[in-house]
Design an enzyme around this catalytic site. Structure first.
Site, PDB file in Angstrom:
ATOM      1  CD  GLU A  39     -30.015 -25.026 -19.121  1.00 52.79           C
ATOM      2  OE1 GLU A  39     -29.849 -25.561 -18.023  1.00 52.79           O
ATOM      3  OE2 GLU A  39     -29.308 -24.101 -19.538  1.00 52.79           O
ATOM      4  CB  CYS A  44     -15.299 -29.037 -17.762  1.00 60.28           C
ATOM      5  SG  CYS A  44     -14.837 -29.323 -19.478  1.00 60.28           S
ATOM      6  CB  SER A  75     -18.226 -23.807 -28.302  1.00 59.18           C
ATOM      7  OG  SER A  75     -17.329 -23.778 -27.228  1.00 59.18           O
ATOM      8  CB  SER A 104     -14.038 -24.495 -23.856  1.00 61.82           C
ATOM      9  OG  SER A 104     -15.295 -24.188 -24.383  1.00 61.82           O
ATOM     10  CB  CYS A 119     -22.787 -24.174 -19.765  1.00 62.44           C
ATOM     11  SG  CYS A 119     -22.625 -25.627 -20.699  1.00 62.44           S
TER      12      CYS A 119
HETATM   13  N1  SAH Z   1     -18.703 -28.641 -24.760  1.00 66.67           N
HETATM   14  C1  SAH Z   1     -18.498 -27.453 -25.519  1.00 66.67           C
HETATM   15  C2  SAH Z   1     -19.716 -26.536 -25.589  1.00 66.67           C
HETATM   16  C3  SAH Z   1     -20.586 -26.327 -24.364  1.00 66.67           C
HETATM   17  S1  SAH Z   1     -20.104 -25.339 -23.020  1.00 66.67           S
HETATM   18  C4  SAH Z   1     -17.311 -26.703 -24.994  1.00 66.67           C
HETATM   19  O1  SAH Z   1     -16.726 -27.130 -24.026  1.00 66.67           O
HETATM   20  O2  SAH Z   1     -16.914 -25.715 -25.606  1.00 66.67           O
HETATM   21  C5  SAH Z   1     -20.174 -23.661 -23.460  1.00 66.67           C
HETATM   22  C6  SAH Z   1     -19.130 -22.833 -22.725  1.00 66.67           C
HETATM   23  O3  SAH Z   1     -19.529 -22.490 -21.383  1.00 66.67           O
HETATM   24  C7  SAH Z   1     -17.792 -23.545 -22.577  1.00 66.67           C
HETATM   25  O4  SAH Z   1     -16.744 -22.663 -22.857  1.00 66.67           O
HETATM   26  C8  SAH Z   1     -17.805 -23.918 -21.109  1.00 66.67           C
HETATM   27  O5  SAH Z   1     -16.527 -24.189 -20.649  1.00 66.67           O
HETATM   28  C9  SAH Z   1     -18.454 -22.716 -20.509  1.00 66.67           C
HETATM   29  N2  SAH Z   1     -18.951 -22.870 -19.139  1.00 66.67           N
HETATM   30  C10 SAH Z   1     -19.303 -24.000 -18.506  1.00 66.67           C
HETATM   31  N3  SAH Z   1     -19.704 -23.736 -17.255  1.00 66.67           N
HETATM   32  C11 SAH Z   1     -19.609 -22.410 -17.090  1.00 66.67           C
HETATM   33  C12 SAH Z   1     -19.877 -21.519 -16.016  1.00 66.67           C
HETATM   34  N4  SAH Z   1     -20.338 -21.973 -14.865  1.00 66.67           N
HETATM   35  N5  SAH Z   1     -19.644 -20.197 -16.199  1.00 66.67           N
HETATM   36  C13 SAH Z   1     -19.213 -19.725 -17.386  1.00 66.67           C
HETATM   37  N6  SAH Z   1     -18.957 -20.514 -18.439  1.00 66.67           N
HETATM   38  C14 SAH Z   1     -19.149 -21.840 -18.299  1.00 66.67           C
END
Ligand code: SAH
Length: 347
Positions: free
Chosen positions: A90, A114, A192, A215, A334
């Site tokens: 994506e 996560c 990030s 994050s 994401c």
């Molecule tokens: N792995 C990296 C970058 C990708 S995720 C990181 O963890 O920073 C991009 C951001 O979207 C991260 O802050 C992640 O925690 C967040 N994210 C993941 N799932 C999400 C969701 N369902 N709603 C909002 N943010 C989300």
């Protein structure tokens, strides 16, 4: 055949000299690829015929295959690209008052685990190549060219953990920043991470002054351990130390991303703990209402609690924004659209 987009400028220069040509040819090729954005080697009219023939025989200019595009009412555009091995990734184009930004994926899936994130549902398939990362940006730029708009910002916040694909991340940053190419300024690029401490420290020494976002999502180890597996490996104290080091070396202000999940991390106490954790750092907090994911138990924060959380930080003098969601109606968080497309049980 190898993609020509799989080369940094330095790599292309050494390739060109290895076949007996002059280094300035690499500059010309980069200009054709990223400035004029030609779609064939024949169009590179300032190259000698023999070099054009060589490039044609050895390299491909192929773009990414579009599997699907979803456009949201606020102009956010989400692209699903199908890679050569049929994996799907994506990429998201977001329109802001200050310009257009693209959100780039760095891996197919993610191994960070996560608990709230859709990208981890299928685990990781593989890391993306340099070309696969660069082409996400180029595809969006080619689309923007049609409406005479420019791409101003890049965020590496799509699927995957960029620091888990570190070498290609650095090569990617060099390509998009290259002055005679796409020329996206380092200050307009953000990477990030979920908090891989040794890589944060290494990245602090990378010569381009790229913005770093962490994050965070939880202000204590107790809560963060539950939400983010990585915290068991690199606890908050170590992450904060590494970020301070990053700031010291780069002078770039750190961004903390904090998704607000109903009754999980959105209490007043969480806000006070967050203030305690980051007070004194030159930091910026981006509060993001959680985007609900199918098959996950988490719910998004209520409007009132989000406001309250924001005001507590604000009053404490922490630079904070409460982000309005982009592309909510197209599952732009994401990894969500990819999961929708391929389902969660096709392993
Ligand atoms: N792995 C990296 C970058 C990708 S995720 C990181 O963890 O920073 C991009 C951001 O979207 C991260 O802050 C992640 O925690 C967040 N994210 C993941 N799932 C999400 C969701 N369902 N709603 C909002 N943010 C989300």
């Amino acid at each position: 055949m190898q993609s020509i987009y799989d080369y940094t400028f330095e790599e292309l220069t050494s390739y060109i000299t290895s076949i007996g040509d002059k280094p300035f040819r690499a500059t010309q090729i980069f200009e054709w690829l990223y400035r004029k954005r030609v779609r064939s080697f024949e169009e590179m009219t300032n190259l000698k015929e023999s070099l054009i023939e060589h490039l044609k025989a050895n390299f491909s200019l192929e773009l990414l295959k579009i599997n699907d595009i979803h456009e949201s009412s606020d102009g956010t555009k989400k692209y699903l690209f199908e890679l050569d091995d049929h994996n799907i990734i994506e990429t998201v184009l977001m329109r802001h008052s200050y310009g257009n930004s693209v959100c780039v994926s760095s891996e197919v899936g993610c191994s960070m685990g996560c608990s709230f994130c859709a990208s981890t549902l299928l685990g990781i398939k593989r890391k993306l190549s340099l070309a696969e990362m660069v082409l996400q940006v180029l595809m969006v730029i080619l689309d923007l060219d049609k409406e005479d708009s420019k791409l101003t910002n890049i965020v590496v916040m799509g699927i995957g953990e960029p620091f888990d694909n570190y070498d290609n991340l650095l090569r990617f940053l060099k390509v998009v920043n290259y002055p005679k190419g796409l020329e996206i300024g380092a200050r307009h690029i953000t990477v990030s991470t979920c908090g891989i401490v040794p890589k944060i420290k290494e990245f602090a020494l990378f010569p381009l002054q790229i913005n770093l976002a962490l994050s965070l999502h939880a202000p204590t180890n107790e809560l963060r351990n539950k939400l983010m597996k990585i915290n068991q490996r690199y606890p908050l104290e170590e992450v904060i130390d590494a970020l301070k080091y990053y700031y010291e070396k780069t002078n770039r202000r750190i961004t903390f991303e904090y998704i607000l999940i109903d009754n999980v991390n959105d209490s007043k106490e969480d806000a006070y703990n967050l203030i305690k954790l980051i007070r004194g750092m030159n930091a910026y907090v981006n509060l993001i209402p959680y985007n609900e994911v199918e098959n996950k138990p988490y719910k998004t924060v209520s409007h009132d609690k989000a406001e309250e959380f924001f005001l507590i930080l604000n009053k404490a003098g922490i630079n904070t924004t409460l982000r309005i969601k982009h592309g909510d109606d197209i599952n732009a968080a994401c990894g969500q659209l990819r999961i929708k497309k391929i389902g969660t049980n096709n392993e």
